[in-house]
Design an enzyme around this catalytic site. Structure first.
Site, mmCIF file in Angstrom:
data_model
loop_
_atom_site.group_PDB
_atom_site.id
_atom_site.type_symbol
_atom_site.label_atom_id
_atom_site.label_comp_id
_atom_site.label_asym_id
_atom_site.label_seq_id
_atom_site.Cartn_x
_atom_site.Cartn_y
_atom_site.Cartn_z
ATOM 1 N N ASN A 33 0.807 -1.238 0.000
ATOM 2 C CA ASN A 33 0.000 0.000 0.000
ATOM 3 C C ASN A 33 0.836 1.283 0.000
ATOM 4 O OD1 ASN A 33 0.733 -0.556 2.636
ATOM 5 N ND2 ASN A 33 -1.184 0.160 3.516
ATOM 6 N N GLU B 32 3.606 -4.802 12.439
ATOM 7 C CA GLU B 32 2.734 -3.646 12.185
ATOM 8 C C GLU B 32 1.567 -4.185 11.372
ATOM 9 O OE1 GLU B 32 3.278 -0.856 13.472
ATOM 10 O OE2 GLU B 32 5.430 -0.601 13.729
ATOM 11 N N LEU B 33 0.410 -4.326 12.026
ATOM 12 C CA LEU B 33 -0.671 -5.070 11.361
ATOM 13 C C LEU B 33 -1.837 -4.155 11.007
ATOM 14 C CD1 LEU B 33 -0.323 -8.200 13.662
ATOM 15 C CD2 LEU B 33 0.881 -7.680 11.530
ATOM 16 N N CYS C 91 -3.408 1.403 6.791
ATOM 17 C CA CYS C 91 -3.707 0.812 8.097
ATOM 18 C C CYS C 91 -4.158 1.878 9.073
ATOM 19 C CB CYS C 91 -2.481 0.072 8.620
ATOM 20 S SG CYS C 91 -1.012 1.077 8.553
HETATM 21 P P1 NAP Z 1 -0.820 -9.624 3.723
HETATM 22 O O1 NAP Z 1 -1.526 -10.604 2.906
HETATM 23 O O2 NAP Z 1 -0.594 -9.907 5.152
HETATM 24 O O3 NAP Z 1 0.572 -9.343 2.985
HETATM 25 C C1 NAP Z 1 1.604 -8.596 3.557
HETATM 26 C C2 NAP Z 1 2.929 -9.256 3.223
HETATM 27 O O4 NAP Z 1 3.005 -10.521 3.861
HETATM 28 C C3 NAP Z 1 3.122 -9.516 1.729
HETATM 29 O O5 NAP Z 1 4.483 -9.312 1.409
HETATM 30 C C4 NAP Z 1 2.764 -10.986 1.607
HETATM 31 O O6 NAP Z 1 3.330 -11.620 0.490
HETATM 32 C C5 NAP Z 1 3.356 -11.519 2.894
HETATM 33 N N1 NAP Z 1 2.838 -12.830 3.313
HETATM 34 C C6 NAP Z 1 1.600 -13.335 3.117
HETATM 35 N N2 NAP Z 1 1.528 -14.573 3.675
HETATM 36 C C7 NAP Z 1 2.729 -14.835 4.236
HETATM 37 C C8 NAP Z 1 3.291 -15.946 4.952
HETATM 38 N N3 NAP Z 1 2.567 -17.026 5.230
HETATM 39 N N4 NAP Z 1 4.561 -15.864 5.373
HETATM 40 C C9 NAP Z 1 5.291 -14.770 5.128
HETATM 41 N N5 NAP Z 1 4.848 -13.708 4.441
HETATM 42 C C10 NAP Z 1 3.570 -13.732 4.003
HETATM 43 O O7 NAP Z 1 -1.505 -8.198 3.694
HETATM 44 P P2 NAP Z 1 -2.401 -7.538 2.570
HETATM 45 O O8 NAP Z 1 -3.781 -8.025 2.817
HETATM 46 O O9 NAP Z 1 -1.838 -7.641 1.225
HETATM 47 O O10 NAP Z 1 -2.216 -6.008 3.060
HETATM 48 C C11 NAP Z 1 -3.131 -5.283 3.751
HETATM 49 C C12 NAP Z 1 -3.022 -5.471 5.263
HETATM 50 O O11 NAP Z 1 -1.809 -4.954 5.776
HETATM 51 C C13 NAP Z 1 -4.108 -4.737 5.996
HETATM 52 O O12 NAP Z 1 -4.636 -5.521 7.015
HETATM 53 C C14 NAP Z 1 -3.411 -3.520 6.570
HETATM 54 O O13 NAP Z 1 -4.022 -2.928 7.651
HETATM 55 C C15 NAP Z 1 -2.064 -4.052 6.852
HETATM 56 N N6 NAP Z 1 -1.116 -2.946 6.878
HETATM 57 C C16 NAP Z 1 -0.611 -2.537 8.075
HETATM 58 C C17 NAP Z 1 0.256 -1.458 8.163
HETATM 59 C C18 NAP Z 1 0.840 -0.996 9.476
HETATM 60 O O14 NAP Z 1 1.808 -0.253 9.478
HETATM 61 N N7 NAP Z 1 0.330 -1.382 10.611
HETATM 62 C C19 NAP Z 1 0.618 -0.802 7.000
HETATM 63 C C20 NAP Z 1 0.080 -1.229 5.793
HETATM 64 C C21 NAP Z 1 -0.777 -2.329 5.747
HETATM 65 P P3 NAP Z 1 2.444 -11.958 -0.828
HETATM 66 O O15 NAP Z 1 2.054 -10.636 -1.399
HETATM 67 O O16 NAP Z 1 3.391 -12.714 -1.667
HETATM 68 O O17 NAP Z 1 1.264 -12.754 -0.355
#
Ligand code: NAP
Length: 467
Positions: free
Chosen positions: A132, A229-230, A263
């Site tokens: 993002n 950071e979720l 987020c």
């Molecule tokens: P996501 O699926 O958790 O993906 C984030 C990262 O984790 C990607 O690089 C993804 O790779 C990787 N990943 C997925 N499964 C994994 C596993 N089993 N082992 C290791 N790495 C893995 O998140 P998203 O849905 O794309 O992104 C949106 C989420 O992120 C929202 O919930 C948002 O709130 C959160 N977010 C939090 C913050 C913060 O600072 N707190 C900032 C931005 C976003 P792949 O793309 O290859 O699956």
């Protein structure tokens, strides 16, 4: 081998394809990062600042190209992509200028002739990053981690491979040692074994809570430090004495920036009943005025969502909430035609059992709920499983400060919009994760806080004897 595709969200056109890295290539990257770490750790902090400042300059020099890469790959409006690169450059300069002070030895008076706390690097850190803010999320980890003397492996989200490779290119061109940052082009699950590698000393994730739980489990098994950071579902509380004009204007930015894919976007608007109708009207007018369209057009304020599945998930949350009684004030559906656009949406008469309130909405959908008073606002704010940020709007700052301390979140912004800033710590509580990024707190996450004790012991040695 998997193919990793870069697909332009505004046109659904595949822009690039990459073969994912093989296990041998991943092993090679770990070895290179570890080798780079062994020399980088010996480089004085003042000398680490030289390539860090160079990275800041290079980001500014190349910002048009880099911003375009962000916009075509994940869809954010070009003006926001340019601002993202500027913020990255500012952060590189910030840590280049302040790391020495943040990591200076701290003398402590104890029972030694002399004792002090030193901050030594940990080693190779695995960074699992989201799409993002594809530059910002990486730089806000990388700048402090490098200044502290660590190396990094970047596992970026699979929909932003060009951003990942471009960041690697920028780091190399800025003059950091070869291998200090290596990108792993692999799908999420394939990076799991990397966490167990003995040379990898810690892991940081910005991503969903589900992925956070998985990474914490793997890091726990390997007994490794993790920073998470979720997700978030930030409340935006508007009290009856708030200045509604700026509140509604800021609410619009806080919810619709980056098409709502942040987020720390304001997601739950809790408005005191006497001003609820007025706030809703102002908020709705501002939302209707948003310019949605081609993200490469500098006039555009809201672009497409980054992926089709994310848009579909958001649409499900909206439809279900409307079925449960939410009133659609603005928008409420997908936009027809090419591109993963979703209409900027305002839902009112929302109740606590609706998905738009009790789940994270990662897109341009604002949920407004009328509350009786500040106490009810605090109760609902804290009813979320998340605890990342919160905003309070009121003209009574003393009351706001008291409310802020009752809110369970990593930050509270009074009469402003929750935002990250390298000078302030950033992170969450509850399901939003743990650990902090940015400021001096962030640079101390990936260090060995080392006690150094120089004898002989001085009298009285009560503390040492107690053990
Ligand atoms: P996501 O699926 O958790 O993906 C984030 C990262 O984790 C990607 O690089 C993804 O790779 C990787 N990943 C997925 N499964 C994994 C596993 N089993 N082992 C290791 N790495 C893995 O998140 P998203 O849905 O794309 O992104 C949106 C989420 O992120 C929202 O919930 C948002 O709130 C959160 N977010 C939090 C913050 C913060 O600072 N707190 C900032 C931005 C976003 P792949 O793309 O290859 O699956």
């Amino acid at each position: 081998m998997t193919t990793i595709e870069s697909v332009e969200p505004a046109t659904e056109t595949v822009r690039a394809r990459f073969d994912s890295h093989s296990a041998a290539a991943v092993a090679d990257a770990i070895a290179q990062a570890d080798a780079a770490f062994q020399t980088w750790r010996t480089v004085p902090i003042a000398d680490r600042a030289v390539p860090m400042h160079a990275l800041a300059r290079l980001l500014r020099d190349r910002k048009d190209r880099y911003a375009r890469t962000i916009t075509t790959e994940m869809g954010k409006p070009i003006t926001e992509a340019l601002a993202e690169i500027e913020k990255c450059a500012f952060t590189c300069d910030f840590y280049a200028d302040h790391a020495a002070a943040f990591l200076a030895d701290e003398p402590v008076v104890a029972n030694a002739r002399e004792s002090l706390v030193a901050f030594e690097p940990l080693g190779v850190v695995l960074a699992v990053m989201p799409w993002n803010y594809p530059f910002w999320q990486v730089i806000r980890f990388l700048a402090p981690a490098f200044m502290a003397g660590n190396a990094a492996l970047l596992k970026h989200a699979s929909n932003v491979p060009q951003c990942a490779l471009t960041i690697e290119e920028a780091v190399r061109d800025a003059g950091f040692p070869a291998g200090l940052l290596r990108t792993l082009l692999v799908p999420g699950a394939d990076v799991e074994p990397v966490i167990a590698d003995a040379r990898v000393r810690a892991v940081t994730l910005t991503g969903s809570t589900a992925t956070g739980a998985r990474i914490a489990e793997l890091a726990g098994r390997a007994v490794k430090k993790a920073v998470l950071e979720l997700g978030g579902s930030d409340p935006f509380i508007v009290l009856r004495d708030a200045d509604l004009g700026p509140a509604a204007e800021t609410a619009t930015k806080a919810r619709f920036q980056n098409a709502g894919q942040s987020c720390i976007a304001a997601k739950r608007f809790l408005v005191e009943a006497p001003v609820a109708a007025d706030f809703e009207r102002r908020f709705a007018d501002a939302i209707r005025a948003l310019r949605v369209g081609d993200p490469l057009d500098p006039a555009t304020q809201v672009g497409p969502l980054a992926r089709e599945d994310l848009r579909d998930a958001l649409d499900r949350q909206v439809r279900q909430s409307v079925r449960m009684g939410a009133r659609v004030v603005v928008g409420g559906s997908k936009r027809e035609g090419k591109g993963w656009f979703y209409e900027p949406t305002l839902l009112a008469d929302v109740t606590e059992d609706m998905p738009v309130l009790n789940e994270e909405t990662f897109g341009p959908v604002a949920a407004v709920l009328s509350v009786r008073d500040a106490d009810e606002a605090v109760r609902i704010a804290n009813s979320s499983p998340y605890g990342l940020g919160a905003a309070i709007w009121t003209s009574d700052i003393a009351a706001a400060l008291a409310i802020a301390r009752r809110i369970e979140s990593g930050s509270v912004f009074i009469n402003g919009m929750v935002a990250s800033d390298p000078r302030l710590p950033f992170g969450g509580v509850k399901q939003s994760g743990y650990g902090r990024e940015l400021s001096h707190f962030g640079i101390r996450e990936f260090v060995n806080i080392q006690t150094i004790w120089i004898g002989p012991a001085q009298q009285p040695a009560k503390v040492a004897n107690a053990e």
